[in-house]
Structure formats: C-alpha cells, structure tokens
Design a protein around this motif. Sequence first.
Motif, PDB file in Angstrom:
ATOM      1  N   THR A   1      17.434   4.017  32.903  1.00 49.77           N
ATOM      2  CA  THR A   1      18.796   4.505  33.128  1.00 49.77           C
ATOM      3  C   THR A   1      19.149   5.487  32.017  1.00 49.77           C
ATOM      4  O   THR A   1      18.688   5.343  30.886  1.00 49.77           O
ATOM      5  N   GLU A   2      19.991   6.473  32.352  1.00 48.22           N
ATOM      6  CA  GLU A   2      20.500   7.394  31.332  1.00 48.22           C
ATOM      7  C   GLU A   2      21.887   7.872  31.732  1.00 48.22           C
ATOM      8  O   GLU A   2      22.230   7.883  32.918  1.00 48.22           O
ATOM      9  N   CYS A   3      22.680   8.230  30.722  1.00 46.79           N
ATOM     10  CA  CYS A   3      24.023   8.751  30.995  1.00 46.79           C
ATOM     11  C   CYS A   3      24.611   9.359  29.721  1.00 46.79           C
ATOM     12  O   CYS A   3      24.007   9.323  28.654  1.00 46.79           O
ATOM     13  N   LEU A   4      25.804   9.901  29.881  1.00 44.37           N
ATOM     14  CA  LEU A   4      26.567  10.466  28.772  1.00 44.37           C
ATOM     15  C   LEU A   4      27.892   9.728  28.696  1.00 44.37           C
ATOM     16  O   LEU A   4      28.548   9.512  29.725  1.00 44.37           O
ATOM     17  N   ILE A   5      28.271   9.319  27.484  1.00 49.16           N
ATOM     18  CA  ILE A   5      29.565   8.661  27.271  1.00 49.16           C
ATOM     19  C   ILE A   5      30.319   9.436  26.200  1.00 49.16           C
ATOM     20  O   ILE A   5      29.729   9.891  25.221  1.00 49.16           O
ATOM     21  N   VAL A   6      31.619   9.571  26.394  1.00 52.79           N
ATOM     22  CA  VAL A   6      32.470  10.183  25.373  1.00 52.79           C
ATOM     23  C   VAL A   6      33.377   9.096  24.806  1.00 52.79           C
ATOM     24  O   VAL A   6      34.040   8.376  25.555  1.00 52.79           O
ATOM     25  N   PHE A   7      33.362   8.993  23.495  1.00 54.46           N
ATOM     26  CA  PHE A   7      34.245   8.086  22.765  1.00 54.46           C
ATOM     27  C   PHE A   7      35.196   8.915  21.926  1.00 54.46           C
ATOM     28  O   PHE A   7      34.836  10.001  21.461  1.00 54.46           O
ATOM     29  N   VAL A   8      36.398   8.397  21.703  1.00 58.02           N
ATOM     30  CA  VAL A   8      37.363   9.035  20.814  1.00 58.02           C
ATOM     31  C   VAL A   8      37.686   8.061  19.690  1.00 58.02           C
ATOM     32  O   VAL A   8      37.920   6.872  19.930  1.00 58.02           O
ATOM     33  N   SER A   9      37.665   8.564  18.483  1.00 58.86           N
ATOM     34  CA  SER A   9      38.027   7.801  17.297  1.00 58.86           C
ATOM     35  C   SER A   9      39.548   7.682  17.254  1.00 58.86           C
ATOM     36  O   SER A   9      40.251   8.692  17.392  1.00 58.86           O
ATOM     37  N   VAL A  10      40.060   6.452  17.075  1.00 55.06           N
ATOM     38  CA  VAL A  10      41.512   6.248  17.085  1.00 55.06           C
ATOM     39  C   VAL A  10      41.960   5.425  15.884  1.00 55.06           C
ATOM     40  O   VAL A  10      41.188   4.643  15.322  1.00 55.06           O
ATOM     41  N   ASP A  11      43.241   5.594  15.535  1.00 56.63           N
ATOM     42  CA  ASP A  11      43.822   4.791  14.457  1.00 56.63           C
ATOM     43  C   ASP A  11      44.404   3.506  15.044  1.00 56.63           C
ATOM     44  O   ASP A  11      44.261   3.243  16.245  1.00 56.63           O
TER      45      ASP A  11
ATOM     46  N   SER B   1      47.302   2.684  15.874  1.00 57.39           N
ATOM     47  CA  SER B   1      48.286   2.857  16.946  1.00 57.39           C
ATOM     48  C   SER B   1      47.697   3.551  18.171  1.00 57.39           C
ATOM     49  O   SER B   1      48.420   3.882  19.102  1.00 57.39           O
ATOM     50  N   GLY B   2      46.384   3.798  18.142  1.00 58.67           N
ATOM     51  CA  GLY B   2      45.727   4.393  19.310  1.00 58.67           C
ATOM     52  C   GLY B   2      45.734   5.910  19.347  1.00 58.67           C
ATOM     53  O   GLY B   2      45.321   6.505  20.338  1.00 58.67           O
ATOM     54  N   LYS B   3      46.164   6.532  18.269  1.00 60.98           N
ATOM     55  CA  LYS B   3      46.186   7.993  18.220  1.00 60.98           C
ATOM     56  C   LYS B   3      44.828   8.526  17.751  1.00 60.98           C
ATOM     57  O   LYS B   3      44.219   7.960  16.844  1.00 60.98           O
ATOM     58  N   PRO B   4      44.367   9.638  18.354  1.00 59.93           N
ATOM     59  CA  PRO B   4      43.067  10.204  17.953  1.00 59.93           C
ATOM     60  C   PRO B   4      43.021  10.586  16.478  1.00 59.93           C
ATOM     61  O   PRO B   4      44.013  11.064  15.913  1.00 59.93           O
ATOM     62  N   VAL B   5      41.869  10.351  15.871  1.00 62.31           N
ATOM     63  CA  VAL B   5      41.629  10.653  14.472  1.00 62.31           C
ATOM     64  C   VAL B   5      40.391  11.550  14.396  1.00 62.31           C
ATOM     65  O   VAL B   5      39.395  11.277  15.070  1.00 62.31           O
TER      66      VAL B   5
END
Length: 147
Positions: A100-110, A112-116
């Motif tokens: 299996t293979e795929c691409l995942i995007v993660f976002v770093s958050v503080d 309170s859930g705001k992107p960092v």
Amino acid sequence: MSSITLRFLAEPSTVNFGGNVHGGTVMKWIDEAGYACASSWAKRYCVTVYVGGIRFHRPIRIGDLVEVEARIAYTGTSSMNIAVEVRSGDIKTGQLHTTTECLIVFVSVDASGKPVPVDPWQPLTPADVALAARAKAQLDASRATAH
C-alpha cells in the motif's frame, strides 16, 4: 526526524472476511506512522488534514512482517506532506513487497488548534527531489478538483 519505519507482525485480530488484514487497519497504521513522522519533525502535536492517492497493491496476510515507512516529501508553512509506503512479507525469508502507498498531509498545531509554522524540509537526493515533485503535483491536482 524526516522518516520513521514501524515494524510488527500482522495479527489474527486484524483479519477481514477474505482472510487478509482489513484495509481499514492498514489505513490506521498509515496514519500512525505518518503522525509519528510529522510530530517528530514539527516537535509538537499534528493533525491529519488530507489523505490521498491511497493505493492497495496486494493483500497483507496474517503473520506477515509489516513495515510502514513514513517520510517527509514536502513542507509548507505549517504543513508536512508525508509519503507512506507499506511493505509486507514472510518474516522467515525477509523478502518484502509494497502492499500500500499514499500521501498524507499533517498540520502542526498549538494547544488551541491553530496552525504553527514548521521547519522547511529540503530534498537532498534526486529521489527526494522526485518525491517532493510527486507530492506537490498530487496536492495541486486534488486542490484543482476540489473547486
């Protein structure tokens, strides 16, 4: 850390009606490896915002050795595009095949859930450059079809 590999044996509790590891279980493993890679790069909590291009090539059998490799393919301001490849095979021979293979995007958050912001990742090898280009092209294509 720009990559991580999880290794374990496929257990009977993961079997589907066809006698192989359930696809949803494989997707869980992909998310776990992706999270480990993203959070170690960002050095903080990260959330999954996109999973795309998942491709199941072959089944995973109970008792197989499973490797789930996640590696940074591309970074944005607060996002990390993680390429994940799952390989499996007979532990006695050590011969593994891509399942299996795929691409995942993660976002770093503080808290309170705001992107960092995250540190930028720079591809160093021709294989890294090609992986980054594929990841960016896949994301651009998914954005184009979303509108």
